[in-house]
Motif scaffolding. Structure first.
Motif, PDB file in Angstrom:
ATOM      1  N   PRO A  87       0.822  -1.223   0.000  1.00 24.63           N
ATOM      2  CA  PRO A  87       0.000   0.000   0.000  1.00 24.63           C
ATOM      3  C   PRO A  87       0.855   1.271   0.000  1.00 24.63           C
ATOM      4  N   LEU A  88       0.538   2.163  -0.918  1.00 27.17           N
ATOM      5  CA  LEU A  88       1.247   3.429  -1.064  1.00 27.17           C
ATOM      6  C   LEU A  88       0.278   4.585  -0.957  1.00 27.17           C
ATOM      7  N   ARG A  89       0.811   5.739  -0.602  1.00 28.58           N
ATOM      8  CA  ARG A  89       0.044   6.987  -0.599  1.00 28.58           C
ATOM      9  C   ARG A  89       0.629   7.870  -1.689  1.00 28.58           C
ATOM     10  N   GLU A  90      -0.227   8.424  -2.492  1.00 29.95           N
ATOM     11  CA  GLU A  90       0.254   9.301  -3.558  1.00 29.95           C
ATOM     12  C   GLU A  90       0.977  10.503  -2.974  1.00 29.95           C
ATOM     13  N   ALA A  91       2.001  10.931  -3.671  1.00 31.97           N
ATOM     14  CA  ALA A  91       2.776  12.088  -3.227  1.00 31.97           C
ATOM     15  C   ALA A  91       2.008  13.362  -3.519  1.00 31.97           C
ATOM     16  N   PRO A  92       2.092  14.335  -2.633  1.00 33.32           N
ATOM     17  CA  PRO A  92       1.484  15.630  -2.951  1.00 33.32           C
ATOM     18  C   PRO A  92       2.201  16.266  -4.137  1.00 33.32           C
ATOM     19  N   ARG A  93       1.507  17.107  -4.839  1.00 37.66           N
ATOM     20  CA  ARG A  93       2.085  17.752  -6.022  1.00 37.66           C
ATOM     21  C   ARG A  93       3.342  18.552  -5.696  1.00 37.66           C
ATOM     22  N   THR A  94       3.459  18.978  -4.450  1.00 40.70           N
ATOM     23  CA  THR A  94       4.615  19.782  -4.045  1.00 40.70           C
ATOM     24  C   THR A  94       5.829  18.923  -3.693  1.00 40.70           C
ATOM     25  N   ALA A  95       5.634  17.612  -3.569  1.00 39.77           N
ATOM     26  CA  ALA A  95       6.737  16.730  -3.188  1.00 39.77           C
ATOM     27  C   ALA A  95       7.763  16.639  -4.306  1.00 39.77           C
ATOM     28  N   GLU A  96       9.014  16.668  -3.915  1.00 34.72           N
ATOM     29  CA  GLU A  96      10.097  16.580  -4.887  1.00 34.72           C
ATOM     30  C   GLU A  96      10.034  15.241  -5.608  1.00 34.72           C
ATOM     31  N   GLY A  97       9.963  15.275  -6.927  1.00 33.87           N
ATOM     32  CA  GLY A  97       9.924  14.058  -7.725  1.00 33.87           C
ATOM     33  C   GLY A  97       8.603  13.320  -7.696  1.00 33.87           C
ATOM     34  N   HIS A  98       7.643  13.805  -6.928  1.00 38.32           N
ATOM     35  CA  HIS A  98       6.319  13.171  -6.817  1.00 38.32           C
ATOM     36  C   HIS A  98       6.422  11.691  -6.443  1.00 38.32           C
ATOM     37  N   VAL A  99       7.373  11.335  -5.596  1.00 33.30           N
ATOM     38  CA  VAL A  99       7.545   9.948  -5.180  1.00 33.30           C
ATOM     39  C   VAL A  99       6.546   9.660  -4.062  1.00 33.30           C
ATOM     40  N   PRO A 100       5.754   8.601  -4.221  1.00 31.50           N
ATOM     41  CA  PRO A 100       4.786   8.277  -3.162  1.00 31.50           C
ATOM     42  C   PRO A 100       5.483   7.838  -1.880  1.00 31.50           C
ATOM     43  N   ARG A 101       4.717   7.799  -0.800  1.00 26.77           N
ATOM     44  CA  ARG A 101       5.168   7.263   0.483  1.00 26.77           C
ATOM     45  C   ARG A 101       4.452   5.945   0.709  1.00 26.77           C
ATOM     46  N   LEU A 102       4.977   5.183   1.632  1.00 25.48           N
ATOM     47  CA  LEU A 102       4.268   3.982   2.056  1.00 25.48           C
ATOM     48  C   LEU A 102       3.056   4.391   2.881  1.00 25.48           C
TER      49      LEU A 102
END
Length: 134
Positions: A87-102
């Motif tokens: 399960p992942l959480r989408e990265a916010p648009r402001t996150a560098e590289g738009h890499v999701p988090r767990l």
């Protein structure tokens, strides 16, 4: 990095790596969870073991408590997470590289028999200790 033989591996490191191998595909434990399960060391000690010796085990399943992917290894880890259905959480648009988090609430494994999606929690329990000492 040269491969370390079992004879050269410190006992604590061997125990940490054994726990990493028990974590089911699609699930994760934090560095602190692993230390708590072992009843020894702490998150920094587990992180050090994983940095030095973790290449031989599913290293992407031992993670930071905030769900941020391991810096410098984000894309490799992300490939494993997607393949395993972690399960992942989408990265916010402001996150560098738009890499999701767990999604730690759903991905965190407490060491119990259930390897299904997201029992929450973490840390140790009777089942976890029993499995660790088989």
């Amino acid at each position: 990095m040269d491969r370390v033989t079992a004879e050269e591996l410190p006992e604590y490191a061997e125990r940490v790596l054994e726990v990493a191998e028990l974590i089911p595909a699609g699930r994760v434990m934090t560095y602190g969870d692993v230390a708590e399960w072992l009843g020894e060391g702490g998150p920094r000690q587990v992180g050090r073991v994983m940095a030095l010796y973790g290449g031989a085990v599913p290293w992407w399943r031992v993670v930071r408590a905030d769900g941020v992917l391991l810096p410098g290894h984000e894309l490799r880890a992300l490939g494993h997470y997607r393949q395993e259905g972690t399960p992942l959480r989408e990265a916010p648009r402001t996150a560098e590289g738009h890499v999701p988090r767990l999604d730690m609430r759903r991905a965190r494994w407490d060491g119990g028999e259930d390897s299904g999606g997201g029992s929450g929690g973490g840390g140790s329990g009777g089942a976890a200790r029993a499995m660790a000492h088989r």
